[in-house]
Design a protein around this motif. Structure first.
Motif, short mmCIF file in Angstrom:
data_model
loop_
_atom_site.label_atom_id
_atom_site.label_comp_id
_atom_site.label_asym_id
_atom_site.label_seq_id
_atom_site.Cartn_x
_atom_site.Cartn_y
_atom_site.Cartn_z
N VAL A 96 72.26 91.73 41.35
CA VAL A 96 72.07 93.18 41.55
C VAL A 96 71.97 93.91 40.21
O VAL A 96 71.27 94.90 40.07
N ASN A 97 72.68 93.37 39.21
CA ASN A 97 72.62 94.02 37.89
C ASN A 97 71.24 93.91 37.26
O ASN A 97 70.79 94.83 36.59
N GLU A 98 70.61 92.78 37.47
CA GLU A 98 69.27 92.61 36.88
C GLU A 98 68.29 93.57 37.55
O GLU A 98 67.49 94.22 36.88
N LEU A 99 68.39 93.65 38.87
CA LEU A 99 67.47 94.57 39.54
C LEU A 99 67.76 96.02 39.11
O LEU A 99 66.83 96.81 38.91
N ALA A 100 69.04 96.34 38.92
CA ALA A 100 69.38 97.70 38.47
C ALA A 100 68.72 97.97 37.12
O ALA A 100 68.19 99.06 36.88
N TRP A 101 68.72 96.97 36.24
CA TRP A 101 68.09 97.15 34.92
C TRP A 101 66.59 97.41 35.08
O TRP A 101 66.04 98.34 34.48
N LEU A 102 65.96 96.57 35.93
CA LEU A 102 64.51 96.73 36.10
C LEU A 102 64.19 98.11 36.69
O LEU A 102 63.23 98.77 36.27
N LEU A 103 65.02 98.55 37.61
CA LEU A 103 64.80 99.88 38.19
C LEU A 103 65.02 100.97 37.16
O LEU A 103 64.33 101.98 37.15
N SER A 104 65.99 100.76 36.28
CA SER A 104 66.28 101.83 35.32
C SER A 104 65.13 102.01 34.34
O SER A 104 64.98 103.08 33.75
N THR A 105 64.27 100.99 34.20
CA THR A 105 63.12 101.14 33.30
C THR A 105 62.06 102.07 33.89
O THR A 105 61.19 102.55 33.16
N VAL A 106 62.11 102.33 35.18
CA VAL A 106 61.16 103.29 35.77
C VAL A 106 61.88 104.56 36.25
O VAL A 106 61.31 105.37 36.98
N CYS A 107 63.14 104.71 35.83
CA CYS A 107 63.93 105.85 36.34
C CYS A 107 63.98 106.98 35.31
O CYS A 107 64.58 106.82 34.24
N PRO A 108 63.36 108.14 35.61
CA PRO A 108 63.45 109.25 34.67
C PRO A 108 64.89 109.77 34.55
O PRO A 108 65.59 109.81 35.56
N MET A 109 65.31 110.13 33.37
CA MET A 109 66.67 110.67 33.17
C MET A 109 66.94 111.87 34.07
O MET A 109 68.03 112.04 34.60
#
Ligand code: ADP
Ligand code: TRP
Length: 325
Positions: free
Chosen positions: A89-102
């Protein structure tokens, strides 16, 4: 054949469950086991965003596992696991954070509320909704039942899913639907406000008979004399009794209010009995679970294994889509 509907939700391990949690979250989750393939997990990583106490975390996770199983979670039908047992789940969270605007995270109410309460604004608290999105998307969840307070987090999840699919191709992740329990009546607490551990007005689901019944006996009431009729509007006793009593017994208590001649002490005794009896089977089940030393670990280990199988498939698909493989 259509694939099974996957229903996923997470519960934070944050202390003793109360009657509001039962009617607002556990009972609906237990009922949904009949509707689709349920994935239910204990959100231990999320709990660490607001409290960092190892002993309490261990204790609360165990307690939630026992209580959820006692309330009817059936490990033969639902996949039950700890969030942290699936580190993917942590890896997917990282990948999602790369497309997540602040900005998407900065506007979340729960972050603003928690920092306003004085909780240190650490990165995990800020990134909480990204991890929650990963929880949901990692299992190709179709439906996510949550309370109203989580509505915005589900919107963030959908935004991130759309963004990932736009960036890396449709079908990279499944777009989940929230099931917001708008209609679940708010269970009121012993002081007439919403039942919540932050108001210290809860009726726990499990505990010792005497102290629990005593809580009911302490519900504040007005000073109407025994022989007079008593108000039925905004009555904490009646509102709680309705949850536990049969329709006939509830109607009797309403009639006794309207007629007069019965004191509040008597009503509270009836409420205490009904509350105690309502959870009796669950209490017995809880004792059985506690008597079986390895049961909880076994259930959670089997759940984690099953969850990781699913997570591996989804993560492999996402890794390919983003170019890591
Ligand atoms: P608390 O307010 O005691 O901190 P949580 O926020 O941890 O409770 O709630 C966990 C779950 O229980 C959520 O799904 C929430 O919607 C539900 N819940 C909590 N309190 C109530 C209540 N008084 N009535 C109905 N549902 C509730
Ligand atoms: N944030 C949720 C709560 O506090 C718990 C949670 C974590 C959750 N991950 C989730 C709920 C994924 C649904 C889906 O209640």
């Amino acid at each position: 054949m259509l694939p099974a509907m996957r229903i996923l939700t997470g519960l934070q391990p944050s202390g003793k469950l109360h009657v509001g949690n039962y009617f607002g979250a556990m009972q609906p989750a237990v009922q949904l086991q009949d509707v689709g393939e349920a994935f239910y997990f204990i959100a231990d990583y999320h709990a660490m965003t607001s409290s960092q106490n190892p002993a309490a975390l261990r204790e609360n996770v165990r307690e939630l596992a026992v209580d959820f199983l006692a309330c009817g979670l059936d490990p033969a039908r639902a996949v039950f696991f700890r969030q942290s047992a699936v580190p993917e789940v942590n890896e997917l969270a990282w990948l999602l954070s790369t497309v997540c605007p602040m900005g998407l995270l900065a506007k979340c109410h729960s972050y603003k509320d928690k920092t306003a309460q004085g909780i240190a604004p650490n990165h995990a608290l800020f990134a909480y909704p990204v991890l929650m999105a990963a929880d949901i998307l990692l299992y190709d969840s179709n439906q996510v039942p949550v309370g109203k307070d989580q509505k915005q987090h589900l919107e963030v999840t959908r935004d991130l899913a759309v963004k990932l699919n736009e960036t890396y191709g449709e079908g990279t992740v499944v777009l989940p639907e929230p099931i917001i329990r708008e209609d679940t009546a708010v269970v009121i607490g012993l002081d007439g406000r919403k039942m919540s551990k932050s108001y210290n007005n809860t009726l726990p689901i499990f505990g010792e008979e005497k102290p629990l019944k005593k809580l009911v006996m302490k519900i504040p009431t007005d000073s109407t004399p025994v022989e007079d009729p008593k108000p039925t509007e905004n009555s904490t006793i009646l509102a709680l009794y309705k949850l536990f009593a049969s329709d006939a017994d509830y109607a009797t208590m309403v009639a006794d209010h309207e007629r007069g001649g019965v004191g509040y002490g008597d009503f509270k005794k009836r409420l205490a009995e009904a509350y105690w009896d309502y959870f009796s089977l669950m209490r017995a089940r809880r004792e059985e679970i506690l008597a079986d030393a390895g049961y909880i670990d076994q259930v959670l280990a089997a759940g984690a294994l099953r969850a990781r199988e699913e997570a591996a498939i989804v993560l492999d698909r996402v890794r390919r889509a983003v170019g890591l493989i």
